[in-house]
Design a protein around this motif. Sequence first.
Motif, PDB file in Angstrom:
ATOM      1  N   TYR A  26      -4.216  23.252  84.945  1.00  0.00           N
ATOM      2  CA  TYR A  26      -4.892  21.956  84.833  1.00  0.00           C
ATOM      3  C   TYR A  26      -5.583  21.588  86.142  1.00  0.00           C
ATOM      4  O   TYR A  26      -6.715  21.076  86.138  1.00  0.00           O
ATOM      5  CB  TYR A  26      -3.890  20.885  84.440  1.00  0.00           C
TER       6      TYR A  26
ATOM      7  N   VAL B 188     -10.723  26.907  80.760  1.00  0.00           N
ATOM      8  CA  VAL B 188     -10.573  26.056  79.576  1.00  0.00           C
ATOM      9  C   VAL B 188      -9.798  26.783  78.481  1.00  0.00           C
ATOM     10  O   VAL B 188      -8.908  26.213  77.830  1.00  0.00           O
ATOM     11  CB  VAL B 188     -11.957  25.611  79.069  1.00  0.00           C
TER      12      VAL B 188
ATOM     13  N   GLU C 110       5.413  25.205  81.839  1.00  0.00           N
ATOM     14  CA  GLU C 110       4.979  23.909  82.345  1.00  0.00           C
ATOM     15  C   GLU C 110       4.510  24.009  83.789  1.00  0.00           C
ATOM     16  O   GLU C 110       3.537  23.345  84.171  1.00  0.00           O
ATOM     17  CB  GLU C 110       6.124  22.893  82.230  1.00  0.00           C
TER      18      GLU C 110
ATOM     19  N   HIS D 156      -6.095  27.001  79.457  1.00  0.00           N
ATOM     20  CA  HIS D 156      -5.394  25.732  79.287  1.00  0.00           C
ATOM     21  C   HIS D 156      -5.151  25.435  77.813  1.00  0.00           C
ATOM     22  O   HIS D 156      -4.061  24.965  77.431  1.00  0.00           O
ATOM     23  CB  HIS D 156      -6.215  24.613  79.924  1.00  0.00           C
ATOM     24  N   ARG D 157      -6.138  25.711  76.974  1.00  0.00           N
ATOM     25  CA  ARG D 157      -5.984  25.429  75.545  1.00  0.00           C
ATOM     26  C   ARG D 157      -4.859  26.252  74.934  1.00  0.00           C
ATOM     27  O   ARG D 157      -3.982  25.712  74.238  1.00  0.00           O
ATOM     28  CB  ARG D 157      -7.300  25.708  74.818  1.00  0.00           C
TER      29      ARG D 157
ATOM     30  N   GLN E 154      -8.682  23.593  86.400  1.00  0.00           N
ATOM     31  CA  GLN E 154      -9.713  23.065  85.508  1.00  0.00           C
ATOM     32  C   GLN E 154     -10.372  21.830  86.119  1.00  0.00           C
ATOM     33  O   GLN E 154     -11.604  21.679  86.070  1.00  0.00           O
ATOM     34  CB  GLN E 154      -9.091  22.714  84.159  1.00  0.00           C
ATOM     35  N   ASP E 155      -9.581  20.956  86.710  1.00  0.00           N
ATOM     36  CA  ASP E 155     -10.127  19.757  87.332  1.00  0.00           C
ATOM     37  C   ASP E 155     -10.988  20.124  88.542  1.00  0.00           C
ATOM     38  O   ASP E 155     -12.048  19.523  88.767  1.00  0.00           O
ATOM     39  CB  ASP E 155      -8.974  18.843  87.753  1.00  0.00           C
TER      40      ASP E 155
ATOM     41  N   ASP F  22       1.146  25.527  83.642  1.00  0.00           N
ATOM     42  CA  ASP F  22       0.207  24.590  83.043  1.00  0.00           C
ATOM     43  C   ASP F  22      -0.302  23.593  84.072  1.00  0.00           C
ATOM     44  O   ASP F  22      -1.482  23.212  84.052  1.00  0.00           O
ATOM     45  CB  ASP F  22       0.886  23.855  81.886  1.00  0.00           C
ATOM     46  N   HIS F  23       0.550  23.174  84.979  1.00  0.00           N
ATOM     47  CA  HIS F  23       0.125  22.266  86.053  1.00  0.00           C
ATOM     48  C   HIS F  23      -0.938  22.935  86.931  1.00  0.00           C
ATOM     49  O   HIS F  23      -1.947  22.306  87.285  1.00  0.00           O
ATOM     50  CB  HIS F  23       1.334  21.850  86.890  1.00  0.00           C
TER      51      HIS F  23
ATOM     52  N   ARG G 268      -1.332  25.262  76.401  1.00  0.00           N
ATOM     53  CA  ARG G 268      -0.816  24.024  75.821  1.00  0.00           C
ATOM     54  C   ARG G 268      -0.313  24.252  74.392  1.00  0.00           C
ATOM     55  O   ARG G 268       0.691  23.662  73.976  1.00  0.00           O
ATOM     56  CB  ARG G 268      -1.903  22.949  75.811  1.00  0.00           C
TER      57      ARG G 268
END
Length: 332
Positions: A247, A200, A240, A203-204, A250-251, A243-244, A207
């Motif tokens: 993410y 988390v 980017e 990702h924060r 995270q999911d 980031d994918h 981003r």
Amino acid sequence: MLSIVQSIPGLVWAYTFDQEQRSCRRLPPDATRADLSFVGNGFRWLHLNLADQRVAAFLEEFPELPSAVVSALTTHETHASITLEDGMIYGTLVDFQREFDEETRDIGWLHFAVCDNLLITTRLQPLRSIDRVRAAVEKNPARYRQPIDIFELIVAEFQRTLISLVIELTEELNQIEDVVYGATTQDERRRLAPVRRTVVRLHRHLRTVLTLLRRAAAADDDEMPHGFDDVAGRLTSRLEAVDHDVYALQDRARLLHEEIDSKLSSETNRHLYILSLMTAFLLPPSLVTGFFGMNTSALPFSDGEHGTALAFGLMALSVFGAWWLLKRAGIL
């Protein structure tokens, strides 16, 4: 003009780059301020430790650094920022701290300022990415002709650090997943919690840096340092892609947490079901023993020789009756 005081406070390292020779020279640890005054057709890179309280006063002596830049280089704020102003770029980037004998996942902060012939970076704790930047500069100094090139390398190394962390976290999730989807039921939330917390935070901050780079790339051309537009495009594409992956990680961690909760909830329900059945079977015998335990007259079987056996028979019959009712109701 720099101060006549000779020492460079908080010096971690300093390099002077010669564009004509396409080489760099690392200044010795006891370098003086006079060593910074000669650049020729090149630029300087200073990396300073903010633990030294004299760093702010030292930076104020650079005429090319406005007060806002000095403030950004010496701040202890813990959030990313990128600002373009009058052909300069400065702000704060996120990184990961490094101990003497190991690398950690603790967040660290790198403050930077990029001018025409000067790059200054400052930090409070040792950082992972910046050390690799120094090693890359020493290995191939000819690649870095202007300060913005080293800025690009700093962000690129941060992206490589993120990739290595994603690989580490993926392996940890694989191990947790093997246990969660195994035959046995174990509570893996204690192992999963720090992984989710790290993902988390990654990702924060990622981003935030992406948003800042896009916003900086959309600034007016006269506000940008030379070459920043192309650098911002390349760095945005790099981040980017990571980031994918972050993410997706995270999911995946969220789904694992939900699966663990589901399995533990099912296990708890099964235990409650067993306890409910035991209660249903033991309640009728308890009524029988309660009835015969009353201190009243004319109780059944109180005068015969086989009263106790008959009472036990009633208890057994009540258990059987409870079983028959639960079976008929479809509970068993």
